[in-house]
Design an enzyme around this catalytic site. Structure first.
Site, PDB file in Angstrom:
ATOM      1  N   GLU A  41       8.976  89.047  62.268  1.00  0.00           N
ATOM      2  CA  GLU A  41       8.701  88.178  61.108  1.00  0.00           C
ATOM      3  C   GLU A  41      10.050  87.721  60.584  1.00  0.00           C
ATOM      4  O   GLU A  41      10.857  88.549  60.149  1.00  0.00           O
ATOM      5  CB  GLU A  41       7.928  88.932  60.028  1.00  0.00           C
ATOM      6  CG  GLU A  41       6.487  89.224  60.386  1.00  0.00           C
ATOM      7  CD  GLU A  41       5.642  87.994  60.640  1.00  0.00           C
ATOM      8  OE1 GLU A  41       6.029  86.887  60.202  1.00  0.00           O
ATOM      9  OE2 GLU A  41       4.609  88.138  61.301  1.00  0.00           O
ATOM     10  N   CYS A  58      10.630  85.347  52.075  1.00  0.00           N
ATOM     11  CA  CYS A  58      10.498  84.531  53.286  1.00  0.00           C
ATOM     12  C   CYS A  58       9.526  83.385  53.042  1.00  0.00           C
ATOM     13  O   CYS A  58       9.603  82.347  53.684  1.00  0.00           O
ATOM     14  CB  CYS A  58      10.041  85.388  54.451  1.00  0.00           C
ATOM     15  SG  CYS A  58       8.573  86.327  54.058  1.00  0.00           S
ATOM     16  N   GLU A 118      17.656  78.135  55.886  1.00  0.00           N
ATOM     17  CA  GLU A 118      17.126  79.042  54.868  1.00  0.00           C
ATOM     18  C   GLU A 118      18.264  79.447  53.935  1.00  0.00           C
ATOM     19  O   GLU A 118      19.272  79.993  54.376  1.00  0.00           O
ATOM     20  CB  GLU A 118      16.539  80.282  55.554  1.00  0.00           C
ATOM     21  CG  GLU A 118      15.803  81.186  54.601  1.00  0.00           C
ATOM     22  CD  GLU A 118      15.224  82.411  55.294  1.00  0.00           C
ATOM     23  OE1 GLU A 118      15.925  83.035  56.113  1.00  0.00           O
ATOM     24  OE2 GLU A 118      14.060  82.749  55.018  1.00  0.00           O
ATOM     25  N   LYS A 143      13.700 102.418  59.856  1.00  0.00           N
ATOM     26  CA  LYS A 143      15.085 102.079  59.498  1.00  0.00           C
ATOM     27  C   LYS A 143      15.027 100.969  58.466  1.00  0.00           C
ATOM     28  O   LYS A 143      14.899  99.798  58.783  1.00  0.00           O
ATOM     29  CB  LYS A 143      15.818 101.590  60.756  1.00  0.00           C
ATOM     30  CG  LYS A 143      17.294 101.900  60.855  1.00  0.00           C
ATOM     31  CD  LYS A 143      18.189 101.278  59.828  1.00  0.00           C
ATOM     32  CE  LYS A 143      18.432  99.801  59.912  1.00  0.00           C
ATOM     33  NZ  LYS A 143      18.984  99.243  58.664  1.00  0.00           N
TER      34      LYS A 143
HETATM   35  P1  NAD Z   1      18.682  91.118  58.481  1.00  0.00           P
HETATM   36  O1  NAD Z   1      18.222  90.511  59.751  1.00  0.00           O
HETATM   37  O2  NAD Z   1      20.119  91.059  58.140  1.00  0.00           O
HETATM   38  O3  NAD Z   1      18.306  92.670  58.444  1.00  0.00           O
HETATM   39  C1  NAD Z   1      16.971  93.115  58.648  1.00  0.00           C
HETATM   40  C2  NAD Z   1      17.016  94.545  59.163  1.00  0.00           C
HETATM   41  O4  NAD Z   1      17.591  94.533  60.471  1.00  0.00           O
HETATM   42  C3  NAD Z   1      17.880  95.498  58.330  1.00  0.00           C
HETATM   43  O5  NAD Z   1      17.260  96.759  58.267  1.00  0.00           O
HETATM   44  C4  NAD Z   1      19.169  95.581  59.146  1.00  0.00           C
HETATM   45  O6  NAD Z   1      19.887  96.774  58.940  1.00  0.00           O
HETATM   46  C5  NAD Z   1      18.598  95.530  60.555  1.00  0.00           C
HETATM   47  N1  NAD Z   1      19.567  95.148  61.603  1.00  0.00           N
HETATM   48  C6  NAD Z   1      20.665  94.372  61.480  1.00  0.00           C
HETATM   49  N2  NAD Z   1      21.311  94.297  62.673  1.00  0.00           N
HETATM   50  C7  NAD Z   1      20.594  95.042  63.559  1.00  0.00           C
HETATM   51  C8  NAD Z   1      20.730  95.353  64.940  1.00  0.00           C
HETATM   52  N3  NAD Z   1      21.746  94.902  65.641  1.00  0.00           N
HETATM   53  N4  NAD Z   1      19.801  96.139  65.512  1.00  0.00           N
HETATM   54  C9  NAD Z   1      18.767  96.611  64.792  1.00  0.00           C
HETATM   55  N5  NAD Z   1      18.584  96.367  63.499  1.00  0.00           N
HETATM   56  C10 NAD Z   1      19.476  95.579  62.873  1.00  0.00           C
HETATM   57  O7  NAD Z   1      17.784  90.471  57.325  1.00  0.00           O
HETATM   58  P2  NAD Z   1      17.859  90.711  55.735  1.00  0.00           P
HETATM   59  O8  NAD Z   1      19.061  90.013  55.207  1.00  0.00           O
HETATM   60  O9  NAD Z   1      17.692  92.164  55.406  1.00  0.00           O
HETATM   61  O10 NAD Z   1      16.528  89.979  55.239  1.00  0.00           O
HETATM   62  C11 NAD Z   1      16.457  88.632  54.951  1.00  0.00           C
HETATM   63  C12 NAD Z   1      15.750  87.873  56.049  1.00  0.00           C
HETATM   64  O11 NAD Z   1      14.462  88.443  56.280  1.00  0.00           O
HETATM   65  C13 NAD Z   1      15.484  86.419  55.708  1.00  0.00           C
HETATM   66  O12 NAD Z   1      15.769  85.606  56.825  1.00  0.00           O
HETATM   67  C14 NAD Z   1      13.983  86.386  55.419  1.00  0.00           C
HETATM   68  O13 NAD Z   1      13.355  85.152  55.613  1.00  0.00           O
HETATM   69  C15 NAD Z   1      13.486  87.414  56.376  1.00  0.00           C
HETATM   70  N6  NAD Z   1      12.162  87.899  55.962  1.00  0.00           N
HETATM   71  C16 NAD Z   1      11.063  87.506  56.686  1.00  0.00           C
HETATM   72  C17 NAD Z   1       9.787  87.914  56.289  1.00  0.00           C
HETATM   73  C18 NAD Z   1       8.559  87.510  57.051  1.00  0.00           C
HETATM   74  O14 NAD Z   1       7.546  88.168  56.910  1.00  0.00           O
HETATM   75  N7  NAD Z   1       8.617  86.457  57.859  1.00  0.00           N
HETATM   76  C19 NAD Z   1       9.643  88.722  55.153  1.00  0.00           C
HETATM   77  C20 NAD Z   1      10.776  89.092  54.449  1.00  0.00           C
HETATM   78  C21 NAD Z   1      12.046  88.679  54.864  1.00  0.00           C
END
Ligand code: NAD
Length: 484
Positions: free
Chosen positions: A250, A284, A385, A175
């Site tokens: 992550e 990130c 962040e 997903k």
């Molecule tokens: P997000 O948490 O909004 O979404 C991530 C994923 O989760 C998306 O596919 C989204 O559709 C899904 N999602 C949202 N609600 C959900 C639910 N209730 N159940 C299941 N899935 C759900 O994050 P984003 O805005 O896409 O990404 C940015 C964030 O990701 C930042 O905080 C960044 O630091 C983090 N990030 C971390 C790493 C790492 O390796 N630590 C790498 C890249 C990004």
């Protein structure tokens, strides 16, 4: 007419059950639509989970070297299309074309690494207390795994989850983030063209609250590997744990670059800019705090501001552009709000701080690269962040103070120190609370053969990438064999 894309379930490209569609928009030019995508429902996710479950036993029995051959073929397919997929990635996510291509090339390296892992030992033989017993333990797959990924690395992150999941014999429901589905489509196409059997990898494009939530709650999904925000990740892990599943998270970062007083200032500035502004600060591992020892702080700040003012911002497909747009209107709004918060908290805006205007920027989400000075450790811009091209300079008295300030955050993903002094670098390496430490390189940057992940609230569960990835996607089976 933009192309209509579909979900991929049980080896078939299929419409979402509700026939709803979303539009994939270029954040540098919102008049450009890259395609329409389904908005998968819980029902679609359930069909994908069932397909993955049916495909599991055959895939788990497929010899590992054969699985490796498929990974290798997927790598070849992607490698032959680095420019095409890199351009798609740039047009849907916004990072520059150089970065887009580099990310696809990284995806290729990840696939090749795990193709190689398919020829590695899968367990250990143990000495038994009994003379007749043959005792060994083997790593076996978990079953159906759910991969939930963010938009900021739409090729690398899915690939670094998918490659080990498949190599070790699991089947997948993937997903991706709903705003970067085209790159996901390319990755799944690579596996389709590589001859992956139907049902082994399924793609559901849609909202987290629908398709994502089904993966999280469905007990047929044995494990969830998630990368995204802390808010979603921690909630999701609690639900998965309640039903006895396994999760790997992550999450966010607030990564510091520490500049000591013996540092080459122009090098420190360059590393700060790379870490803070590449990918428009949406990594990130992006640099968001510059912790600078007082003696060199003014020199550093002035040099940083001068260089940041020269950065060319624009559509990432143009070759002279250093920094592209933010990914979406929401992201732009959040970043501009944080800039206001910083000003209201009393930080000094040195450069940037506004939405870019003018014809070139009229149809995109462009914010000027921004530097704050006089940032104090408890300000929200020093703790939360921002996920945009904003860096705050914090002054430190000395190395002790710099390390304490660097550790003064709930996050612990990556950190960097700039110094020529080996003793100070060693001290920093030992005392910094971060999963990834750089000495004289930027906070971002990770190679696929090494473990990746953070300390504190940046990660939870076992590490991704490299050999460490095996831990999450397998379980031990210990076998005692005795003659009759
Ligand atoms: P997000 O948490 O909004 O979404 C991530 C994923 O989760 C998306 O596919 C989204 O559709 C899904 N999602 C949202 N609600 C959900 C639910 N209730 N159940 C299941 N899935 C759900 O994050 P984003 O805005 O896409 O990404 C940015 C964030 O990701 C930042 O905080 C960044 O630091 C983090 N990030 C971390 C790493 C790492 O390796 N630590 C790498 C890249 C990004």
């Amino acid at each position: 007419m933009p192309q209509q894309y579909k979900n991929y379930i049980d080896g078939q490209w299929t419409d979402a059950s509700n026939h709803a569609q979303t539009h994939d928009i270029n954040p540098a030019n919102t008049r450009e639509e890259l395609g329409t995508f389904p908005s998968a429902t819980r029902e679609d996710a359930r069909r994908a989970i069932d397909a993955a479950q049916r495909a599991f036993s055959n895939w788990a029995r497929t010899p590992m070297p054969k699985r490796g051959e498929i990974l290798d073929k997927a790598a070849n397919w992607l490698e032959a299309r680095v420019d095409e997929v890199g351009a798609a990635l740039t047009r849907e996510e916004g990072k520059t074309f150089v970065e887009g291509k580099a990310e696809v090339a990284r995806g290729v390296s990840i696939l090749r690494f795990f193709a190689g892992e398919c020829l590695q030992p899968t367990g250990d033989v143990y000495p038994s207390a009994s003379a007749s017993t043959f005792l060994f333990a083997e790593r076996v797959p978990l079953g159906v795994v759910g991969l939930i990924t963010p938009w900021n690395f739409p090729c690398a992150i899915p690939t670094w989850k998918m490659a080990p999941a498949l190599a070790y014999g699991n089947t997948i429901v993937f997903k991706p983030a709903e705003i970067t589905p085209l790159t996901a489509w390319y990755i799944v196409s690579a596996f389709e063209q590589a001859g992956l059997p139907p049902g082994v990898l399924n793609l559901v494009v849609g909202r987290g609250s629908q398709a994502g939530q089904e993966l999280v709650e469905n007990s047929k999904v044995k494990a969830i590997s998630f990368t995204g925000s802390n808010e979603v990740g921690t909630r999701l892990a609690a639900t998965v744990a309640q039903r006895g599943g396994k999760s790997q998270l992550e999450l966010g970062g607030k990564n510091p670059i520490v500049v000591l007083n013996d540092a080459d200032i122009s090098r420190a500035v360059e590393l700060t800019i790379q870490g803070a502004m590449l990918s428009t600060g949406q990594k990130c591992t992006a640099t968001s705090r510059a912790i600078v020892v007082r003696d060199v702080a003014n020199e550093y700040r002035d040099a940083l501001a001068a260089r940041v003012k020269q950065l060319r911002v624009g559509d990432g497909m143009q070759s002279d552009v250093y920094m592209g747009p933010l990914v979406s209107a929401d992201a732009e709004k959040t970043v501009l709000e944080y800039i206001e918060i910083g000003k209201n908290e009393g930080a000094r805006l040195v450069t940037g701080g506004e939405k870019l205007r003018g014809e070139e920027y009229a149809h995109g989400f462009f914010v000027a690269p921004t530097v704050f000075d006089n940032v104090t450790p408890d300000m929200r811009i020093a703790q939360e962040e921002i996920f945009g091209p904003v860096v705050g300079v914090i002054q430190a008295k000395d190395i002790d103070d710099a390390i304490a300030l660097a550790n003064h955050t709930r996050f612990g993903l990556s950190a960097s120190v700039v110094t020529r002094d080996l003793n100070l670098a060693l001290r920093f390496m030992r005392e910094i609370e971060a999963g990834i430490v750089h000495v004289n390189s930027m906070t971002a940057g990770a190679e696929p053969q090494a473990p990746f992940g953070g300390f504190k609230e940046s990660s939870s569960g076992t590490r991704e990438q490299g050999k460490a990835a095996r831990e999450f996607f397998t379980q031990w089976k210990t076998v005692y064999v005795d003659p009759l």
